[in-house]
Write a protein that holds these residues in place. Structure first.
Motif, mmCIF file in Angstrom:
data_model
loop_
_atom_site.group_PDB
_atom_site.id
_atom_site.type_symbol
_atom_site.label_atom_id
_atom_site.label_comp_id
_atom_site.label_asym_id
_atom_site.label_seq_id
_atom_site.Cartn_x
_atom_site.Cartn_y
_atom_site.Cartn_z
ATOM 1 N N UNK A 186 -4.951 -11.393 -13.630
ATOM 2 C CA UNK A 186 -5.805 -12.514 -14.013
ATOM 3 C C UNK A 186 -6.995 -12.649 -13.068
ATOM 4 N N UNK A 187 -6.769 -12.449 -11.770
ATOM 5 C CA UNK A 187 -7.869 -12.513 -10.805
ATOM 6 C C UNK A 187 -8.860 -11.378 -11.063
ATOM 7 N N UNK A 188 -8.337 -10.187 -11.325
ATOM 8 C CA UNK A 188 -9.211 -9.044 -11.612
ATOM 9 C C UNK A 188 -10.050 -9.304 -12.857
ATOM 10 N N UNK A 189 -9.439 -9.903 -13.857
ATOM 11 C CA UNK A 189 -10.170 -10.224 -15.086
ATOM 12 C C UNK A 189 -11.298 -11.214 -14.805
ATOM 13 N N UNK A 190 -11.010 -12.231 -13.994
ATOM 14 C CA UNK A 190 -12.045 -13.205 -13.637
ATOM 15 C C UNK A 190 -13.193 -12.540 -12.874
ATOM 16 N N UNK A 191 -12.841 -11.655 -11.947
ATOM 17 C CA UNK A 191 -13.871 -11.015 -11.133
ATOM 18 C C UNK A 191 -14.733 -10.059 -11.959
ATOM 19 N N UNK A 192 -14.122 -9.368 -12.931
ATOM 20 C CA UNK A 192 -14.941 -8.514 -13.792
ATOM 21 C C UNK A 192 -15.821 -9.372 -14.692
ATOM 22 N N UNK A 193 -15.316 -10.526 -15.097
ATOM 23 C CA UNK A 193 -16.128 -11.457 -15.883
ATOM 24 C C UNK A 193 -17.309 -11.964 -15.052
ATOM 25 N N UNK A 194 -17.103 -12.040 -13.744
ATOM 26 C CA UNK A 194 -18.180 -12.467 -12.839
ATOM 27 C C UNK A 194 -19.187 -11.343 -12.594
ATOM 28 N N UNK A 195 -18.896 -10.139 -13.112
ATOM 29 C CA UNK A 195 -19.841 -9.039 -12.983
ATOM 30 C C UNK A 195 -19.587 -8.132 -11.795
ATOM 31 N N UNK A 196 -18.390 -8.202 -11.222
ATOM 32 C CA UNK A 196 -18.089 -7.420 -10.027
ATOM 33 C C UNK A 196 -17.339 -6.131 -10.363
ATOM 34 N N UNK A 197 -17.483 -5.163 -9.473
ATOM 35 C CA UNK A 197 -16.631 -3.976 -9.488
ATOM 36 C C UNK A 197 -15.440 -4.295 -8.596
ATOM 37 N N UNK A 198 -14.251 -4.287 -9.170
ATOM 38 C CA UNK A 198 -13.042 -4.679 -8.449
ATOM 39 C C UNK A 198 -12.280 -3.438 -8.014
ATOM 40 N N UNK A 199 -11.881 -3.423 -6.753
ATOM 41 C CA UNK A 199 -11.007 -2.375 -6.245
ATOM 42 C C UNK A 199 -9.678 -3.037 -5.928
ATOM 43 N N UNK A 200 -8.627 -2.631 -6.619
ATOM 44 C CA UNK A 200 -7.316 -3.257 -6.473
ATOM 45 C C UNK A 200 -6.339 -2.239 -5.908
ATOM 46 N N UNK A 201 -5.804 -2.531 -4.714
ATOM 47 C CA UNK A 201 -4.897 -1.605 -4.031
ATOM 48 C C UNK A 201 -3.501 -2.203 -3.984
ATOM 49 N N UNK A 202 -2.632 -1.728 -4.878
ATOM 50 C CA UNK A 202 -1.271 -2.264 -5.000
ATOM 51 C C UNK A 202 -0.306 -1.126 -5.296
ATOM 52 N N UNK A 203 0.881 -1.184 -4.700
ATOM 53 C CA UNK A 203 1.901 -0.183 -5.018
ATOM 54 C C UNK A 203 2.110 -0.148 -6.527
ATOM 55 N N UNK A 204 2.222 -1.323 -7.138
ATOM 56 C CA UNK A 204 2.393 -1.468 -8.595
ATOM 57 C C UNK A 204 3.290 -0.374 -9.159
ATOM 58 N N UNK A 205 4.583 -0.412 -8.806
ATOM 59 C CA UNK A 205 5.475 0.706 -9.121
ATOM 60 C C UNK A 205 5.906 0.830 -10.577
#
Length: 199
Positions: A87-106
């Motif tokens: 949800x945060x990534x979606x908001x940030x892309x809506x704000x026009x940003x390039x998001x880099x998300x670093x998570x194990x996300x297994x």
């Protein structure tokens, strides 16, 4: 939820992209603890920032100090962790940003949820396919040692599975590739997809 109404806003995502003169998307770094996700994401963000692009790095540990500090590491909590990050990534892309998300996300299901939420075309999977033995040798945070000693339960790669992406956009083994080489490859990939405008 029936008493909630979506508020339409006059400034749209398209307006923000035009203002920033760049596309917005998510670079999703996944891999075992110690595979180099945060290191690579940091280096790439610096390279993008130096090119005048508007970015934000979401790091798994950092978010657990704030937004997700109420979550543990059970499978349920990990799924909620990913939901919030999505949800945060979606908001940030809506704000026009390039998001880099670093998570194990297994878990594949969580990564699929992220793509469904943000749009598959807006998410670039960067899989750090670094062997467990290498990650464990690095053990930069001492977590593998604690997991092997039974002090940490449900640790990914030890007593909790990591479901590797089946078709990641970019795959690296950071045991045999330098950070600079990885950054160059990602920048070239973004350039080929016209996602690296000159600002």
């Amino acid at each position: 939820m029936n008493n909630l109404t979506w508020q339409n806003l006059k400034v749209t995502k398209q307006h923000r992209l035009m203002q920033k003169k760049q596309p917005s998307y998510v670079l999703w770094f996944t891999g075992l603890s110690g595979s180099g996700k945060s290191t690579l994401a940091n280096a790439l963000e610096q390279a993008l920032f130096e090119r005048g692009l508007h970015t934000y790095l979401l790091d798994g540990d950092n978010l657990r100090h704030g937004l997700n500090q109420d979550l543990g590491f059970s499978e349920t909590d990990r799924t909620e962790n990913m939901r919030r990050v999505g949800e945060v990534s979606k908001l940030f892309t809506d704000a026009g940003l390039i998001v880099l998300a670093a998570f194990i996300s297994p878990f594949q299901s969580d990564r699929s949820f992220i793509k469904d939420l943000i749009g598959e075309e807006n998410v670039i999977d960067v899989y750090l396919d670094t062997p467990l033995s290498v990650c464990e040798q690095r053990d930069t945070k001492g977590l593998y040692k604690q997991a092997r000693a039974g002090k940490i339960k449900g640790f990914t790669g030890i007593d909790s599975p990591y479901e590797a992406p089946k078709s990641a956009d970019i795959v690296f083994n950071t045991d045999i590739m330098s950070v600079n080489d990885c950054v160059s490859i990602i920048l070239a990939y973004l350039g080929r997809r016209l996602l690296l405008p000159s600002v």
